[in-house]
Design an enzyme around this catalytic site. Structure first.
Site, PDB file in Angstrom:
ATOM      1  N   ASP A 159    -115.225  24.098 -46.392  1.00 45.56           N
ATOM      2  CA  ASP A 159    -115.487  22.924 -47.217  1.00 45.56           C
ATOM      3  C   ASP A 159    -115.348  23.202 -48.711  1.00 45.56           C
ATOM      4  O   ASP A 159    -115.190  22.271 -49.495  1.00 45.56           O
ATOM      5  CB  ASP A 159    -116.884  22.365 -46.930  1.00 45.56           C
ATOM      6  N   LYS A 184    -110.437  17.632 -41.253  1.00 43.64           N
ATOM      7  CA  LYS A 184    -111.625  17.174 -41.984  1.00 43.64           C
ATOM      8  C   LYS A 184    -111.473  15.676 -42.238  1.00 43.64           C
ATOM      9  O   LYS A 184    -110.701  15.005 -41.571  1.00 43.64           O
ATOM     10  CB  LYS A 184    -111.766  17.977 -43.291  1.00 43.64           C
ATOM     11  N   ARG A 187    -106.872  18.091 -45.554  1.00 45.11           N
ATOM     12  CA  ARG A 187    -107.131  18.600 -46.899  1.00 45.11           C
ATOM     13  C   ARG A 187    -106.023  19.510 -47.415  1.00 45.11           C
ATOM     14  O   ARG A 187    -105.894  19.662 -48.635  1.00 45.11           O
ATOM     15  CB  ARG A 187    -108.489  19.297 -46.951  1.00 45.11           C
ATOM     16  N   ARG A 231    -115.256  15.492 -50.875  1.00 44.68           N
ATOM     17  CA  ARG A 231    -114.990  16.806 -51.478  1.00 44.68           C
ATOM     18  C   ARG A 231    -113.725  16.790 -52.341  1.00 44.68           C
ATOM     19  O   ARG A 231    -113.657  17.481 -53.347  1.00 44.68           O
ATOM     20  CB  ARG A 231    -114.915  17.877 -50.413  1.00 44.68           C
TER      21      ARG A 231
END
Length: 113
Positions: free
Chosen positions: A2, A29, A33, A74
């Site tokens: 993460d 995710k 990502r 994120r």
């Protein structure tokens, strides 16, 4: 895993080349990502190349531009930090995604900058 988006931003601001490997889990995710980080880095003037299990980033300067969080908290937070290091600023589409994990993120960030 993460923390990879913010590590990629740090790599973009650092001198030299950073290779991130063994991170294929990034593909499953909130967004893929690998694709999202690489695409957003390119959008703000950074050389970035996707790998099957990570990415290559050539750092040095983050110029600025517009990125998209794709609803991923994120990604939004990482590129808010990138904006601080950019020479022209960064607009983040979907920045409200940070409320998923850190609703006061932008208030806290502005209090320390």
């Amino acid at each position: 895993i993460d923390e990879i988006p913010i590590l990629a931003v740090l790599a973009a601001a650092a001198d030299g080349e950073t290779v991130i490997r063994d991170a294929a889990e990034l593909k499953v995710k909130e967004t893929n990502r690998i694709e999202t980080v690489v695409g957003n880095l390119k959008a703000v003037g950074v050389y970035a190349e996707p790998l099957d299990d990570g990415m290559i980033i050539r750092g040095g300067e983050i110029t600025g531009g517009t990125v998209d969080s794709f609803g991923d908290h994120r990604i939004a937070m990482a590129f808010a930090i990138a904006a601080l290091a950019s020479s022209q600023g960064i607009e983040i589409r979907g920045s409200d995604a940070v409320s998923v994990s850190y609703p006061s993120f932008f208030d806290d960030l502005s209090s320390i900058t």
